[in-house]
Scaffold this motif. Structure first.
Motif, short mmCIF file in Angstrom:
data_model
loop_
_atom_site.label_atom_id
_atom_site.label_comp_id
_atom_site.label_asym_id
_atom_site.label_seq_id
_atom_site.Cartn_x
_atom_site.Cartn_y
_atom_site.Cartn_z
N MET A 86 22.46 76.39 -9.41
CA MET A 86 22.10 75.53 -10.28
C MET A 86 22.84 74.15 -10.40
O MET A 86 23.90 74.86 -11.09
N PHE A 87 22.87 72.93 -9.91
CA PHE A 87 23.27 71.94 -10.64
C PHE A 87 21.87 71.10 -10.82
O PHE A 87 21.11 70.79 -10.65
N ARG A 88 22.82 69.90 -12.00
CA ARG A 88 21.98 68.76 -12.10
C ARG A 88 22.71 67.43 -12.11
O ARG A 88 23.20 67.35 -11.73
N ARG A 91 18.49 63.78 -14.75
CA ARG A 91 17.58 64.82 -14.88
C ARG A 91 16.41 65.62 -14.10
O ARG A 91 16.09 66.82 -14.37
N MET A 92 17.38 65.62 -12.98
CA MET A 92 16.95 66.36 -11.77
C MET A 92 17.94 67.88 -11.79
O MET A 92 18.71 68.28 -12.57
N LYS A 93 17.12 68.78 -11.80
CA LYS A 93 17.29 70.10 -11.54
C LYS A 93 17.57 70.69 -10.33
O LYS A 93 15.94 70.27 -9.42
N ILE A 94 18.84 70.90 -9.90
CA ILE A 94 18.86 71.34 -7.63
C ILE A 94 18.95 72.29 -7.91
O ILE A 94 20.42 72.87 -8.78
N THR A 95 18.09 74.35 -7.32
CA THR A 95 18.72 74.78 -6.89
C THR A 95 19.21 75.46 -5.56
O THR A 95 18.31 75.14 -4.87
N VAL A 96 20.07 75.85 -5.43
CA VAL A 96 20.45 76.12 -3.83
C VAL A 96 20.78 77.93 -4.63
O VAL A 96 21.98 79.14 -4.69
N SER A 97 19.59 78.80 -3.87
CA SER A 97 19.35 79.79 -3.47
C SER A 97 18.87 81.28 -2.72
O SER A 97 18.34 80.59 -1.68
N LYS A 98 19.17 82.54 -2.72
CA LYS A 98 18.96 82.84 -1.66
C LYS A 98 18.11 83.94 -1.74
O LYS A 98 18.17 84.41 -2.91
N ILE A 99 16.70 83.83 -1.07
CA ILE A 99 16.11 85.10 -1.58
C ILE A 99 16.32 86.33 -0.81
O ILE A 99 16.62 86.43 0.19
N PHE A 100 15.64 86.83 -1.88
CA PHE A 100 15.75 88.46 -1.81
C PHE A 100 14.13 89.68 -1.67
O PHE A 100 14.04 88.82 -2.87
N LYS A 101 14.13 90.37 -1.19
CA LYS A 101 12.86 91.37 -1.54
C LYS A 101 13.65 92.22 -2.03
O LYS A 101 14.54 92.90 -1.49
N LEU A 119 17.29 78.20 0.61
CA LEU A 119 16.18 77.52 -0.03
C LEU A 119 16.76 76.46 -1.20
O LEU A 119 17.54 76.95 -2.20
N VAL A 120 16.67 74.94 -0.80
CA VAL A 120 17.35 74.56 -1.76
C VAL A 120 15.97 73.60 -2.12
O VAL A 120 15.04 73.24 -1.47
N GLU A 121 15.79 73.64 -3.81
CA GLU A 121 14.61 73.16 -4.75
C GLU A 121 14.88 72.05 -5.64
O GLU A 121 16.06 72.39 -6.12
N LEU A 122 14.47 70.99 -5.48
CA LEU A 122 14.42 69.64 -6.05
C LEU A 122 13.19 69.44 -7.10
O LEU A 122 12.33 69.14 -7.19
N SER A 123 13.61 69.86 -8.41
CA SER A 123 12.58 69.73 -9.18
C SER A 123 13.40 68.25 -10.87
O SER A 123 14.31 68.51 -11.06
N VAL A 124 11.93 68.33 -11.22
CA VAL A 124 12.27 66.99 -12.52
C VAL A 124 10.58 67.55 -13.32
O VAL A 124 10.01 67.65 -13.27
N LEU A 125 12.00 67.83 -15.03
CA LEU A 125 10.49 67.57 -15.76
C LEU A 125 9.94 66.10 -16.42
O LEU A 125 10.96 65.75 -17.09
N MET A 137 13.56 60.83 -6.54
CA MET A 137 14.18 62.18 -6.05
C MET A 137 14.14 62.82 -4.68
O MET A 137 14.50 62.97 -3.92
N ARG A 138 13.04 61.25 -4.07
CA ARG A 138 13.09 60.56 -2.28
C ARG A 138 14.69 60.24 -1.91
O ARG A 138 15.51 61.25 -0.97
N ASN A 139 15.25 59.02 -3.05
CA ASN A 139 16.40 59.09 -2.34
C ASN A 139 17.84 59.93 -2.31
O ASN A 139 18.73 60.02 -1.85
N PHE A 140 17.43 60.95 -3.56
CA PHE A 140 18.65 62.00 -3.82
C PHE A 140 18.03 63.30 -2.43
O PHE A 140 19.18 63.44 -1.88
#
Length: 163
Positions: A86-88, A91-101, A119-125, A137-140
């Motif tokens: 997870m990176f910041r 206020r943006m939080k960027i997560t880079v993760s691998k999904i496992f079952k 999976l790269v996810e960009l989110s802001v509260l 967010m779009r610019n990033f």
């Protein structure tokens, strides 16, 4: 874990209500997190917005939350494990993760990757109505474009369970 229960709103057709429970596997003493994620706002013109806007509620809980939701009548739709970083950026939080079952129950040793991709996810509260953050967010996301393909996910087209 993703739980669902059917919700009745003022006599209309039943709508599934989705709740997510998560915890840190490597820090067993940390509390569980219960999250409600609302439906996307303005779903009719979702393509005109730079991002998907949804309300969310996060609650810290004890480990008995799974038993509580089961007793309420919720059922487990799917379960997965995400490992990553997870990176910041402001206020943006960027997560880079691998999904496992999970293959044979709960132990962390019995997981297999769903894909070789990350999976790269960009989110802001943010408070409701702050559209300037969506432009940030779009610019990033544009800066990441040479490395990753970032796109809005159509929630309606997503499968309800992981393969």
């Amino acid at each position: 874990m993703c739980f669902s229960i059917m919700s009745m709103e003022s006599g209309t057709t039943p709508v599934p209500l989705t709740l997510r429970v998560r915890r840190a596997c490597d820090h067993q003493d940390m509390p569980f997190q219960l999250r409600y994620i609302g439906v996307p706002e303005g779903t009719g013109n979702n393509n005109s917005r730079p991002t998907i806007v949804r309300s969310s509620i996060d609650i810290g809980t004890s480990a008995s939350i799974i038993e509580f939701l089961t007793e309420l009548g919720c059922r487990v739709d799917f379960e997965y494990m995400a490992r990553g970083y997870m990176f910041r950026k402001g206020r943006m939080k960027i997560t880079v993760s691998k999904i496992f079952k999970l293959t044979n129950g709960k132990p962390q040793d019995t997981v297999e990757p769903i894909s070789q991709s990350y999976l790269v996810e960009l989110s802001v509260l943010a408070p409701s109505g702050q559209d300037a953050i969506a432009e940030d967010m779009r610019n990033f996301a544009e800066q990441l474009r040479p490395l990753v393909v970032l796109e809005k996910v159509d929630i309606k087209r997503m499968p309800m369970s992981l393969p």
